[in-house]
Design an enzyme around this catalytic site. Structure first.
Site, PDB file in Angstrom:
ATOM      1  N   ASP A 198       0.963  -1.134   0.117  1.00 19.80           N
ATOM      2  CA  ASP A 198       0.052   0.002   0.126  1.00 19.80           C
ATOM      3  C   ASP A 198       0.993   1.199   0.063  1.00 19.80           C
ATOM      4  O   ASP A 198       2.025   1.187   0.793  1.00 19.80           O
ATOM      5  CB  ASP A 198      -0.828   0.028   1.199  1.00 19.80           C
ATOM      6  CG  ASP A 198      -1.923   1.327   1.377  1.00 19.80           C
ATOM      7  OD1 ASP A 198      -2.762   0.961   0.463  1.00 19.80           O
ATOM      8  OD2 ASP A 198      -1.851   1.640   2.113  1.00 19.80           O
ATOM      9  N   GLU A 257       1.922  -0.271  -4.937  1.00 18.59           N
ATOM     10  CA  GLU A 257       0.818   0.509  -5.295  1.00 18.59           C
ATOM     11  C   GLU A 257       1.502   1.877  -5.286  1.00 18.59           C
ATOM     12  O   GLU A 257       1.872   2.442  -4.154  1.00 18.59           O
ATOM     13  CB  GLU A 257      -0.338   0.719  -4.195  1.00 18.59           C
ATOM     14  CG  GLU A 257      -1.500   1.749  -4.535  1.00 18.59           C
ATOM     15  CD  GLU A 257      -2.134   2.473  -3.684  1.00 18.59           C
ATOM     16  OE1 GLU A 257      -3.155   2.991  -4.001  1.00 18.59           O
ATOM     17  OE2 GLU A 257      -1.617   2.597  -2.643  1.00 18.59           O
TER      18      GLU A 257
HETATM   19  C1  GLC Z   1      -4.167   3.083  -0.819  1.00 18.99           C
HETATM   20  C2  GLC Z   1      -5.433   2.070  -0.686  1.00 18.99           C
HETATM   21  C3  GLC Z   1      -6.528   2.991  -0.199  1.00 18.99           C
HETATM   22  C4  GLC Z   1      -6.235   3.832   1.174  1.00 18.99           C
HETATM   23  C5  GLC Z   1      -4.954   4.527   1.192  1.00 18.99           C
HETATM   24  C6  GLC Z   1      -4.527   4.412   2.654  1.00 18.99           C
HETATM   25  O1  GLC Z   1      -4.372   4.155  -1.785  1.00 18.99           O
HETATM   26  O2  GLC Z   1      -5.626   1.576  -1.783  1.00 18.99           O
HETATM   27  O3  GLC Z   1      -7.904   2.116  -0.258  1.00 18.99           O
HETATM   28  O4  GLC Z   1      -7.330   4.542   1.531  1.00 18.99           O
HETATM   29  O5  GLC Z   1      -3.812   3.561   0.705  1.00 18.99           O
HETATM   30  O6  GLC Z   1      -3.942   3.613   3.094  1.00 18.99           O
END
Ligand code: GLC
Length: 518
Positions: A198, A257
């Site tokens: 994440d 991500e």
């Molecule tokens: C990422 C996740 C999202 C979350 C954010 C904070 O972007 O995909 O759902 O709100 O991180 O952890």
């Protein structure tokens, strides 16, 4: 043989909305286990499971209070272990979701930090700073709206790039690094095949903490020079993690991500000693337009091949408006989404399928405000409707809500019209979205060209994408507004699968894609 993650199709399971076993209206791990045969029959290779750890759910589980356990809402640690075991028995690998940028405010470390004085070892695991008089240390904004700093009783401020309940960790702190390395081992030892990381571009912050200048936004794809996204120091963390994953048998993997504007910056995370793959948001963000889609494909492949990493392709996830709706909604949106699925699954590399896209679910846009849970809705006072509309529980069967989601209700209301979109209803209907995904995934698994063949673009009319995967597979996508003749290279090829009706002479209607073999 190539490692599996170089070309796998990974299905994203948003646990709370997938399948509920106990009737509380919230999906859970036993629910996921009960539906593994569906995922096996769909033909995906692996699952990425969104966070299920103990959490006050200030951000749907992305506020983790204990990284080594399961929230009672979602099951038990034994359920997580059983899920890994059962998925493996069904031939499916399993990725968990690791949230290293921040913990929950309920994490024992943050509680200890609040109880300890400024300058203490407890505070040093987070980013506590003195303010400027009564003002916060700088002008950084939360990705969910409002300021990125909250003040504690003794006057210090702590940084939270997301909600106040998600304090950011200080990744220059050795205890933080050691703790996450131990967490990786904890789950790798239990057989997990990898992690989705994440906010992987967020861990390092400029130590000077300068104000966010013009040209830099608090969220979205980050431009180079941003004070808290995509700093070079973050790469050290992933080198250490790669050494850990490489120490385990069976090609364990990391997918990041990473929201950065420049594909070349993305590629830096995928150097041979760092993460394995990353989500391709350039592709996800491209509009339904042949030139834009082709540019996204070319840029991605080019940037990633420079570091030897495979591309990945993704159309939807739990943070964005579902692509049926993004592409215009209604029948037109569905037609484009069908064509986009065949495009995505024909491209070289890996692909991600977000739960419900195989059913053609649209965004649910008319949820009552009082049921919305996404913190961005309240933090922006409704200016952002938030991400609940792509998180509505799946319709499995039956003609009325909760459509087989579970024995109770569903935590968000499902539209009555979803009776037409249940997995049961679509099974066996050759014209359904589900049948299209199943057929595409079956062909993809069987055709060597789709596993390994290089991509070569073919000349095509305006608005049309046409390419070969060597030696014998072809994909044509008419993203334009007019019917398009099939490219001449395809005259002797056999039609394998199409997202909509194709004329006898190969003419493709608008918003239609077709696969051929020669
Ligand atoms: C990422 C996740 C999202 C979350 C954010 C904070 O972007 O995909 O759902 O709100 O991180 O952890």
């Amino acid at each position: 043989m190539d490692a599996w993650w170089r070309r796998s199709v990974i299905y994203q399971v948003y646990v709370r909305s997938f399948a509920d076993s106990d009737g509380d209206g919230i999906g859970d791990l036993p629910g996921v286990r009960s539906r593994l045969p569906y995922l096996r029959d769909l033909g995906v290779d692996a699952l990425w499971i969104n966070p299920f750890y103990p959490s006050p759910q200030a951000d749907a589980g992305y506020d983790v209070a204990d990284y080594r356990d399961v929230d009672p809402r979602f099951g038990t640690l034994a359920d997580a272990e059983a899920l890994i075991r059962d998925a493996h028995a069904h031939g499916l690998r399993v990725l968990f979701d690791l949230v290293p940028n921040h913990t929950s405010e309920e994490h024992p470390w943050f509680r200890a930090a609040l109880a300890a004085p400024p300058g203490s070892r407890e505070r040093a695991r987070y980013l506590f700073r003195d303010g400027q008089g009564s003002l916060p240390p700088n002008n950084w904004q939360s990705a969910f709206g409002g300021r990125a700093w909250s003040r504690v009783a003794d006057g210090q401020w702590y940084l939270h790039l997301f909600a106040p309940q998600q304090p950011d960790l200080d990744w220059t702190n050795d205890e933080v690094r050691a703790e996450f390395e131990a967490i990786l081992r904890f789950w790798f030892d239990r057989g997990v095949d990898g992690f989705r990381i994440d906010v992987a571009h967020g861990l390092a912050k400029d130590p000077e903490m300068p104000d966010l200048g013009a040209g830099h936004a608090p969220s979205g794809p980050a431009a180079t020079g941003h004070p808290h996204w995509d700093l070079d120091e973050v790469h050290d963390v992933y080198r250490a993690w790669r050494r850990i994953s490489d120490g385990y048998p069976g090609d364990r993997t990391f997918v990041g991500e990473i929201w950065v504007a420049d594909p070349a910056r993305l590629a830096r995370y995928l150097r041979p000693d760092e993460l394995h793959t990353a989500f391709n948001f350039t592709f996800l963000l491209a509009p339904w337009d042949a030139k834009a889609l082709r540019a996204a494909v070319d840029e991605s492949i080019q940037a990633l091949s420079a570091v030897g990493a495979p591309a990945t392709w993704v159309l939807s996830n739990h943070d964005v408006v579902r692509h049926v709706t993004r592409y215009g909604g209604g029948a037109a949106g569905v037609r484009r989404a069908r064509a986009a699925a065949l495009l995505m699954l024909a491209l070289p590399g890996g692909a991600y399928v977000y739960q419900g896209e195989e059913l053609g679910l649209p965004e649910v846009e008319d949820l009552p405000d009082e049921l919305r849970e996404d913190p961005s809705f309240r933090r922006t006072r409704g200016a952002e409707t938030g991400r609940d509309g792509c998180r509505v529980p799946l319709p499995w069967s039956g003609t009325a809500p909760p459509f087989g989601f579970g024995p109770g209700g569903a935590w968000l209301p499902q539209p009555a019209g979803w009776a037409e979109l249940t997995a049961d209803r679509q099974t066996g209907d050759p014209a359904s979205m589900l049948s299209l995904y199943r057929a595409a995934l079956r062909h993809r698994a069987a055709l060597p060209a789709l596993a390994r063949g290089a991509l070569t673009w073919l000349p095509a009319a305006d608005g049309v994408l046409a390419f070969r995967r060597d030696p014998d597979f072809f994909c044509v996508v008419n993203a334009g507004e007019r019917p398009a003749a099939a490219p001449s290279d395809l005259r002797r090829a056999r039609l394998l699968l199409a997202s909509g009706p194709v004329a006898g002479d190969g003419t493709l209607p608008p918003a239609t894609a077709a696969w051929y073999v020669s």
